[in-house]
Design an enzyme around this catalytic site. Structure first.
Site, PDB file in Angstrom:
ATOM      1  N   LYS A   1     -17.691   2.688  18.840  1.00 49.76           N
ATOM      2  CA  LYS A   1     -16.679   3.471  19.577  1.00 49.76           C
ATOM      3  C   LYS A   1     -15.729   2.576  20.371  1.00 49.76           C
ATOM      4  O   LYS A   1     -14.816   3.069  20.998  1.00 49.76           O
ATOM      5  CB  LYS A   1     -17.371   4.441  20.540  1.00 49.76           C
TER       6      LYS A   1
ATOM      7  N   HIS B   1     -20.712  15.751  31.889  1.00 52.14           N
ATOM      8  CA  HIS B   1     -22.034  15.137  31.684  1.00 52.14           C
ATOM      9  C   HIS B   1     -22.934  15.398  32.896  1.00 52.14           C
ATOM     10  O   HIS B   1     -24.119  15.705  32.743  1.00 52.14           O
ATOM     11  CB  HIS B   1     -21.914  13.608  31.503  1.00 52.14           C
TER      12      HIS B   1
ATOM     13  N   ARG C   1     -20.270  21.887  23.898  1.00 52.15           N
ATOM     14  CA  ARG C   1     -19.086  22.340  24.627  1.00 52.15           C
ATOM     15  C   ARG C   1     -18.414  23.505  23.921  1.00 52.15           C
ATOM     16  O   ARG C   1     -18.295  24.581  24.453  1.00 52.15           O
ATOM     17  CB  ARG C   1     -18.090  21.200  24.786  1.00 52.15           C
TER      18      ARG C   1
ATOM     19  N   SER D   1     -14.504  12.223  27.237  1.00 50.21           N
ATOM     20  CA  SER D   1     -14.206  10.918  27.820  1.00 50.21           C
ATOM     21  C   SER D   1     -12.862  10.401  27.289  1.00 50.21           C
ATOM     22  O   SER D   1     -12.074   9.813  28.034  1.00 50.21           O
ATOM     23  CB  SER D   1     -15.331   9.934  27.499  1.00 50.21           C
TER      24      SER D   1
HETATM   25  N1  COA Z   1     -19.045  17.218  29.144  1.00 49.03           N
HETATM   26  C1  COA Z   1     -18.002  16.434  28.888  1.00 49.03           C
HETATM   27  N2  COA Z   1     -17.892  15.689  27.786  1.00 49.03           N
HETATM   28  C2  COA Z   1     -18.895  15.745  26.931  1.00 49.03           C
HETATM   29  C3  COA Z   1     -20.026  16.539  27.132  1.00 49.03           C
HETATM   30  C4  COA Z   1     -20.066  17.311  28.300  1.00 49.03           C
HETATM   31  N3  COA Z   1     -21.088  18.108  28.576  1.00 49.03           N
HETATM   32  N4  COA Z   1     -20.852  16.386  26.094  1.00 49.03           N
HETATM   33  C5  COA Z   1     -20.261  15.515  25.272  1.00 49.03           C
HETATM   34  N5  COA Z   1     -19.080  15.134  25.779  1.00 49.03           N
HETATM   35  C6  COA Z   1     -18.112  14.250  25.143  1.00 49.03           C
HETATM   36  C7  COA Z   1     -18.327  12.827  25.410  1.00 49.03           C
HETATM   37  O1  COA Z   1     -17.616  12.393  26.546  1.00 49.03           O
HETATM   38  C8  COA Z   1     -17.794  12.188  24.152  1.00 49.03           C
HETATM   39  O2  COA Z   1     -16.409  12.076  24.251  1.00 49.03           O
HETATM   40  P1  COA Z   1     -15.631  10.950  23.451  1.00 49.03           P
HETATM   41  O3  COA Z   1     -15.932  11.149  21.985  1.00 49.03           O
HETATM   42  O4  COA Z   1     -14.239  11.226  23.811  1.00 49.03           O
HETATM   43  O5  COA Z   1     -16.150   9.624  23.931  1.00 49.03           O
HETATM   44  C9  COA Z   1     -18.116  13.204  23.081  1.00 49.03           C
HETATM   45  O6  COA Z   1     -18.272  14.403  23.752  1.00 49.03           O
HETATM   46  C10 COA Z   1     -19.398  12.952  22.358  1.00 49.03           C
HETATM   47  O7  COA Z   1     -20.108  12.087  23.095  1.00 49.03           O
HETATM   48  P2  COA Z   1     -21.644  12.048  23.420  1.00 49.03           P
HETATM   49  O8  COA Z   1     -22.225  13.389  23.533  1.00 49.03           O
HETATM   50  O9  COA Z   1     -21.783  11.126  24.566  1.00 49.03           O
HETATM   51  O10 COA Z   1     -22.168  11.449  22.159  1.00 49.03           O
HETATM   52  P3  COA Z   1     -21.701  10.155  21.559  1.00 49.03           P
HETATM   53  O11 COA Z   1     -21.125  10.529  20.233  1.00 49.03           O
HETATM   54  O12 COA Z   1     -20.858   9.327  22.447  1.00 49.03           O
HETATM   55  O13 COA Z   1     -23.086   9.426  21.461  1.00 49.03           O
HETATM   56  C11 COA Z   1     -25.156   8.849  20.492  1.00 49.03           C
HETATM   57  C12 COA Z   1     -23.864   9.632  20.380  1.00 49.03           C
HETATM   58  C13 COA Z   1     -24.981   7.539  21.198  1.00 49.03           C
HETATM   59  C14 COA Z   1     -26.138   9.693  21.246  1.00 49.03           C
HETATM   60  C15 COA Z   1     -25.623   8.627  19.053  1.00 49.03           C
HETATM   61  O14 COA Z   1     -24.593   8.009  18.336  1.00 49.03           O
HETATM   62  C16 COA Z   1     -26.886   7.798  18.967  1.00 49.03           C
HETATM   63  O15 COA Z   1     -27.963   8.264  19.262  1.00 49.03           O
HETATM   64  N6  COA Z   1     -26.744   6.536  18.520  1.00 49.03           N
HETATM   65  C17 COA Z   1     -27.886   5.627  18.329  1.00 49.03           C
HETATM   66  C18 COA Z   1     -28.151   5.408  16.826  1.00 49.03           C
HETATM   67  C19 COA Z   1     -28.708   6.657  16.226  1.00 49.03           C
HETATM   68  O16 COA Z   1     -29.863   6.987  16.428  1.00 49.03           O
HETATM   69  N7  COA Z   1     -27.839   7.369  15.496  1.00 49.03           N
HETATM   70  C20 COA Z   1     -28.101   8.729  15.075  1.00 49.03           C
HETATM   71  C21 COA Z   1     -28.930   8.838  13.861  1.00 49.03           C
HETATM   72  S1  COA Z   1     -29.202  10.555  13.499  1.00 49.03           S
END
Ligand code: COA
Length: 163
Positions: A45, A21, A94, A132
């Site tokens: 989550k 990140h 990724r 994560s």
């Molecule tokens: N390096 C390391 N890990 C990474 C990464 C990077 N560059 N990019 C993503 N990841 C990992 C994260 O750690 C996470 O791992 P995990 O699933 O083991 O926890 C995974 O990839 C995806 O995570 P992230 O990119 O943080 O997205 P998320 O799925 O946790 O979050 C939100 C998604 C919160 C942005 C999304 O659900 C959201 O916007 N929610 C609000 C409600 C909404 O608007 N919904 C969408 C309607 S279209």
């Protein structure tokens, strides 16, 4: 490079923040005039760390980047972007398996707010396999994750997860 006079939002759960990140945040902060790292409460989550803890690890790890602001949100991402008057969503890509989820996410957000675009940055190769969840799994069984997450995260993961 001249920074674009645009506000970008990098949303995620950050449970916890990893160097993957931080790599995306550092690169995005060099492109946009302001980058808001928006931590989603994301109770579906079932995060290990509270929203306050996740925000504090981000602040601790990013205070050297002066155009980066850490915030949290608990609403539709697009509504949050409108509230903070942001122009762009940043997402990290990724591996190819991220594509389907990211495609649907970006397409739905575009439908909800056509004026807001999603920009993808390729995660640096050395972090392309980190998530994560993987970090938590390794710490839970006593493995070494130094090099993948900041020291403050390691200490707190050990406190929460080590049996
Ligand atoms: N390096 C390391 N890990 C990474 C990464 C990077 N560059 N990019 C993503 N990841 C990992 C994260 O750690 C996470 O791992 P995990 O699933 O083991 O926890 C995974 O990839 C995806 O995570 P992230 O990119 O943080 O997205 P998320 O799925 O946790 O979050 C939100 C998604 C919160 C942005 C999304 O659900 C959201 O916007 N929610 C609000 C409600 C909404 O608007 N919904 C969408 C309607 S279209």
């Amino acid at each position: 490079m001249e920074k674009r006079d645009k506000i970008a939002v990098y949303p995620g759960t950050f449970d916890p923040i990893t160097y993957g990140h931080i790599d995306i945040i550092t690169r995005a902060s060099s492109i946009f005039s302001k980058l808001i790292v928006a931590v989603a409460k994301n109770s579906h989550k079932d995060p290990v760390f509270t929203i306050e803890e996740r925000v504090s690890f981000l602040k601790n790890s990013l205070d050297h980047l002066d155009n980066v602001v850490i915030d949290s949100f608990d609403e539709l991402l697009i509504n949050y972007l409108k509230k903070v008057k942001a122009d762009v969503i940043i997402r990290g890509m990724r591996v190819v398996t991220d594509f389907d989820y990211e495609f649907a996410f970006a397409a739905m957000n575009k439908k909800l707010a056509p004026e807001i675009d999603t920009i993808f940055l390729m995660t640096s190769e050395k972090y392309s396999f980190i998530s994560s969840t993987l970090v938590k799994e390794v710490v839970r069984f006593g493995g070494d994750v130094s090099g993948y997450v900041p020291e403050i995260v390691i200490e707190n993961l050990r406190k929460k997860l080590n049996r």
